[in-house]
Design a protein around this motif. Structure first.
Motif, short mmCIF file in Angstrom:
data_model
loop_
_atom_site.label_atom_id
_atom_site.label_comp_id
_atom_site.label_asym_id
_atom_site.label_seq_id
_atom_site.Cartn_x
_atom_site.Cartn_y
_atom_site.Cartn_z
N GLY A 104 0.79 -1.22 0.00
CA GLY A 104 0.00 0.00 0.00
C GLY A 104 0.83 1.27 0.00
N PHE A 105 2.16 1.16 0.03
CA PHE A 105 2.99 2.36 0.01
C PHE A 105 2.90 3.02 -1.36
N PRO A 106 2.64 4.31 -1.44
CA PRO A 106 2.62 4.98 -2.74
C PRO A 106 4.03 5.21 -3.28
N LEU A 107 4.14 5.46 -4.59
CA LEU A 107 5.43 5.81 -5.19
C LEU A 107 5.80 7.25 -4.89
N TYR A 108 4.80 8.07 -4.64
CA TYR A 108 5.06 9.45 -4.25
C TYR A 108 3.79 10.03 -3.64
N VAL A 109 3.95 11.12 -2.91
CA VAL A 109 2.81 11.89 -2.43
C VAL A 109 3.12 13.36 -2.67
N THR A 110 2.09 14.18 -2.72
CA THR A 110 2.28 15.62 -2.86
C THR A 110 1.55 16.33 -1.74
N ARG A 111 2.06 17.49 -1.41
CA ARG A 111 1.44 18.38 -0.43
C ARG A 111 1.42 19.78 -1.01
N GLN A 112 0.46 20.59 -0.57
CA GLN A 112 0.36 21.97 -1.02
C GLN A 112 0.82 22.90 0.10
N PHE A 113 1.84 23.69 -0.21
CA PHE A 113 2.34 24.66 0.74
C PHE A 113 2.28 26.05 0.11
N GLY A 115 0.36 27.56 -1.86
CA GLY A 115 0.08 27.61 -3.29
C GLY A 115 1.07 26.88 -4.17
N GLN A 116 2.07 26.22 -3.58
CA GLN A 116 3.04 25.45 -4.35
C GLN A 116 2.84 23.96 -4.11
N THR A 117 3.10 23.18 -5.16
CA THR A 117 3.00 21.72 -5.06
C THR A 117 4.37 21.15 -4.75
N VAL A 118 4.46 20.41 -3.66
CA VAL A 118 5.71 19.80 -3.24
C VAL A 118 5.54 18.28 -3.27
N MET A 119 6.45 17.61 -3.98
CA MET A 119 6.40 16.15 -4.13
C MET A 119 7.42 15.50 -3.21
N LEU A 152 16.21 14.64 -15.05
CA LEU A 152 15.87 13.47 -14.24
C LEU A 152 14.42 13.53 -13.74
N PHE A 153 14.00 14.72 -13.33
CA PHE A 153 12.66 14.88 -12.75
C PHE A 153 11.73 15.65 -13.68
N GLU A 154 11.95 15.55 -14.97
CA GLU A 154 11.16 16.34 -15.92
C GLU A 154 9.68 15.98 -15.90
N ASN A 155 9.34 14.76 -15.50
CA ASN A 155 7.94 14.34 -15.48
C ASN A 155 7.30 14.48 -14.10
N ALA A 156 8.04 15.07 -13.17
CA ALA A 156 7.48 15.34 -11.84
C ALA A 156 6.78 16.68 -11.87
N HIS A 157 5.47 16.68 -11.78
CA HIS A 157 4.67 17.89 -11.92
C HIS A 157 4.53 18.57 -10.55
N CYS A 158 5.52 19.39 -10.24
CA CYS A 158 5.56 20.01 -8.93
C CYS A 158 6.50 21.22 -8.97
N LYS A 175 14.70 24.18 -12.61
CA LYS A 175 13.31 24.49 -12.94
C LYS A 175 12.40 24.22 -11.74
N LYS A 176 12.85 23.32 -10.88
CA LYS A 176 12.20 23.04 -9.61
C LYS A 176 13.26 23.16 -8.50
N LEU A 177 12.81 23.10 -7.28
CA LEU A 177 13.72 22.96 -6.15
C LEU A 177 13.93 21.48 -5.91
N TYR A 178 15.18 21.04 -5.89
CA TYR A 178 15.52 19.63 -5.69
C TYR A 178 16.22 19.48 -4.34
N VAL A 179 15.64 18.68 -3.46
CA VAL A 179 16.19 18.50 -2.12
C VAL A 179 16.40 17.02 -1.86
N ASP A 180 17.66 16.60 -1.87
CA ASP A 180 18.00 15.23 -1.44
C ASP A 180 18.08 15.27 0.08
N ILE A 181 17.21 14.54 0.72
CA ILE A 181 17.12 14.56 2.18
C ILE A 181 18.38 14.00 2.82
N GLY A 182 18.97 13.00 2.17
CA GLY A 182 20.09 12.28 2.77
C GLY A 182 19.56 11.21 3.72
#
Length: 241
Positions: A104-113, A115-119, A152-158, A175-182
């Motif tokens: 049941g784990f999703p491949l991704y989730v999004t949240r709205q902050f 007015g911005q979409t964060v994946m 790499l993330f061209e198809n990530a709509h966020c 084009k987006k903000l990319y954050v590798d959490i580590g």
């Protein structure tokens, strides 16, 4: 402001997980997101999975190691450093109920902050139809740049994407903000790493946090699992994945 705690790649490190969760609880996080790979490498895959599954405030995203258990894929993968013997041991400690929950784990989730979409995802996904028998994540970019991540993330709509997989933190604006959490605890320093996102209707921001944990206790525990010392030497005594 509301708070979200974000971690990735626990990889069975119970001591690091407990440390970062205690910090998130102390500062009052409303939600915790783990962006994949709860299991393998450390000594306590089942315990880490049970803790995260037991918390209603935790959202779990599918990682490649979690997916290997889901598919019962215990053979050491190409370019992986986790031996078959270790994977088989971890699989033996888990149950069909764990497999059902991971399914049941999703491949991704999004949240709205503000007015911005964060994946939130484990990593960039392959394009097109996903074959359950094939690897679903794109190859890790060892030398990330804004241009490389834009592809790499061209198809990530966020507007921003938070991810893990490589274990090494980075923050890049293209084009987006990319954050590798580590990885929260699969690295050579005795600190559990994570990110805290603060947001309201008008703005949002994030900060990196590090919480000390007993790395020696973790090392001692790894001596009790197959290939534990080998994995410790690779993942905790050197940089890289």
């Amino acid at each position: 402001m509301s708070k979200i705690g974000v971690i990735s790649d626990v990889h069975g490190n119970l001591q690091a997980l407990n440390a970062i969760l205690a910090h998130f609880d102390e500062i009052g996080c409303d939600e915790i997101i783990h962006t994949g790979d709860v299991i393998h490498i450390g000594a306590n895959s089942r315990e880490c999975l049970d803790i995260l599954l037991s918390r209603p405030d935790v959202t779990l995203i599918l990682g490649n190691h979690d997916r290997d258990f889901l598919l019962n894929q215990s053979q050491m993968r190409y370019m992986s450093h986790v031996p078959t013997e270790h994977k088989q041991y971890v699989f033996s400690t888990l149950t069909e109920q764990h497999r059902k929950r991971i399914a049941g784990f999703p491949l991704y989730v999004t949240r709205q902050f503000a007015g911005q979409t964060v994946m939130f995802a484990h990593y960039a996904l392959v394009d097109g139809k996903i074959d359950p028998d094939k690897y679903i994540f794109k190859m890790i970019n060892e030398f990330p740049t804004a241009e490389a991540f834009d592809v790499l993330f061209e198809n990530a709509h966020c507007d921003a994407v938070f991810f893990g997989h490589k274990h090494e933190p980075c923050d890049i604006k293209g084009k987006k903000l990319y954050v590798d959490i580590g990885s929260v605890g699969c690295h050579p320093r005795p600190f559990a790493r994570g990110i805290v996102i603060n947001y309201d209707d008008k703005c949002w921001s994030y900060e990196r946090v590090e919480v000390p944990y007993d790395m020696e206790q973790m090392h001692q525990a790894m001596a009790n699992v197959p290939c534990g010392e080998q994995l410790y030497n690779f993942y905790f005594l050197r940089l890289g994945k």
